[in-house]
Motif scaffolding. Structure first.
Motif, short mmCIF file in Angstrom:
data_model
loop_
_atom_site.label_atom_id
_atom_site.label_comp_id
_atom_site.label_asym_id
_atom_site.label_seq_id
_atom_site.Cartn_x
_atom_site.Cartn_y
_atom_site.Cartn_z
N GLY A 84 0.60 -1.44 0.24
CA GLY A 84 -0.03 -0.13 0.18
C GLY A 84 0.72 1.19 -0.09
N SER A 85 2.02 1.13 -0.27
CA SER A 85 3.05 2.37 -0.32
C SER A 85 2.57 3.39 -1.38
CB SER A 85 4.45 2.19 -0.50
OG SER A 85 4.95 1.33 0.56
N TRP A 86 2.60 4.68 -1.11
CA TRP A 86 2.50 5.68 -2.28
C TRP A 86 3.72 5.62 -3.13
CZ3 TRP A 86 -0.46 10.54 -0.90
CH2 TRP A 86 -1.93 10.41 -0.76
N SER A 87 3.47 5.74 -4.49
CA SER A 87 4.59 5.54 -5.13
C SER A 87 4.16 6.58 -6.59
CB SER A 87 4.95 4.31 -5.79
OG SER A 87 6.04 4.12 -6.56
N VAL A 88 5.06 6.28 -7.44
CA VAL A 88 4.92 6.99 -8.92
C VAL A 88 4.27 5.74 -9.70
CG1 VAL A 88 6.46 8.72 -8.70
CG2 VAL A 88 7.00 6.66 -9.97
N ARG A 89 3.54 6.01 -10.68
CA ARG A 89 2.88 5.20 -11.59
C ARG A 89 2.17 5.45 -12.91
NH1 ARG A 89 1.12 1.94 -7.21
NH2 ARG A 89 0.90 2.96 -5.04
N ARG A 90 2.09 4.46 -13.52
CA ARG A 90 1.58 5.01 -15.06
C ARG A 90 0.11 5.10 -14.63
NH1 ARG A 90 4.91 0.62 -16.45
NH2 ARG A 90 6.49 1.04 -18.19
N LYS A 91 -0.25 6.25 -15.27
CA LYS A 91 -1.72 6.90 -15.16
C LYS A 91 -2.52 5.86 -15.96
CE LYS A 91 -0.19 11.79 -15.00
NZ LYS A 91 -0.31 13.06 -15.85
N GLU A 92 -2.38 4.96 -16.50
CA GLU A 92 -3.36 4.07 -17.17
C GLU A 92 -3.70 3.00 -15.98
OE1 GLU A 92 -0.46 0.88 -19.19
OE2 GLU A 92 -1.35 2.30 -20.50
#
Length: 208
Positions: free
Chosen positions: A55-63
């Motif tokens: 459940g960590s916050w991260s950077v992700r592909r917007k899709e």
């Protein structure tokens, strides 16, 4: 322009903290603190995006959409950073990628709202989806903020609102206080990133 005497120690601290952070990321070695060069393992994309806890916050592909508890992926381009207000409580654990982007955004934004055209927003900033690009972006941000610091005179250090960065208390604080605040951001996020690198290495060793 001569550096104001009050700024000299803070500028030296900023330089040391930012260069130490970059060395911790890109290597190939870094000074351990007692003049011994310690090898720095390559910084991989897997490590950059590693979730230290579920459940960590991260950077992700917007899709793929926001992560757990996030309501938006902030930034321009294919990737975004988990965010949204109000922030959940307790605050989520964040990845190296999230922390690097947060630090990069803060430095670039404050530089622009101090000596730039005061137009920078988090929504226009490209979010790096890989480790190498993230290091490059962070280094550029470090240089940008340093240029803002070396452009001030002694009067500017006392000027309230010399920085008008909208995502902080800049407009209500003397600039010297903002300089101090940014230094502690670099120091504490740099320490967090270094610790996460240590934990990643230790977890990989356990798995093998």
């Amino acid at each position: 322009m001569m550096t104001p005497p009050r700024l000299v120690p803070l500028l030296a601290q900023y330089d040391h903290a930012s260069q130490r952070l970059l060395a911790r990321l890109r290597g190939p070695t870094m000074n351990s603190g007692d003049d011994v060069d310690v090898a720095v393992p390559p910084f991989t994309d897997g490590e950059y995006l590693w979730d230290p806890v579920p459940g960590s916050w991260s950077v992700r592909r917007k899709e793929d959409g926001p992560g757990p508890g996030a309501t938006v992926l902030v930034g321009a381009g294919e990737w975004g950073r988990d965010g949204g207000r109000p922030h959940p409580y307790p605050p989520p654990i964040t990845t190296i990628a999230w922390r690097m982007h947060h630090l990069t955004e803060m430095l670039l934004g404050r530089a622009d709202w101090t000596v730039g055209d005061h137009s920078f927003t988090e929504s226009e900033m490209i979010v790096s989806g890989d480790a190498a690009s993230a290091i490059t972006s962070l280094e550029e941000a470090i240089v940008s903020w340093r240029a803002a610091l070396t452009a001030v005179d002694d009067d500017a250090l006392d000027a309230v609102g010399h920085s008008t960065y909208p995502d902080g208390g800049d407009a209500e604080e003397p600039f010297l206080e903002i300089v101090w605040w940014v230094n502690q951001e670099v120091l504490h996020h740099g320490a967090e990133i270094a610790l996460l690198r240590d934990l990643y290495r230790a977890s990989a060793a356990v798995e093998t």
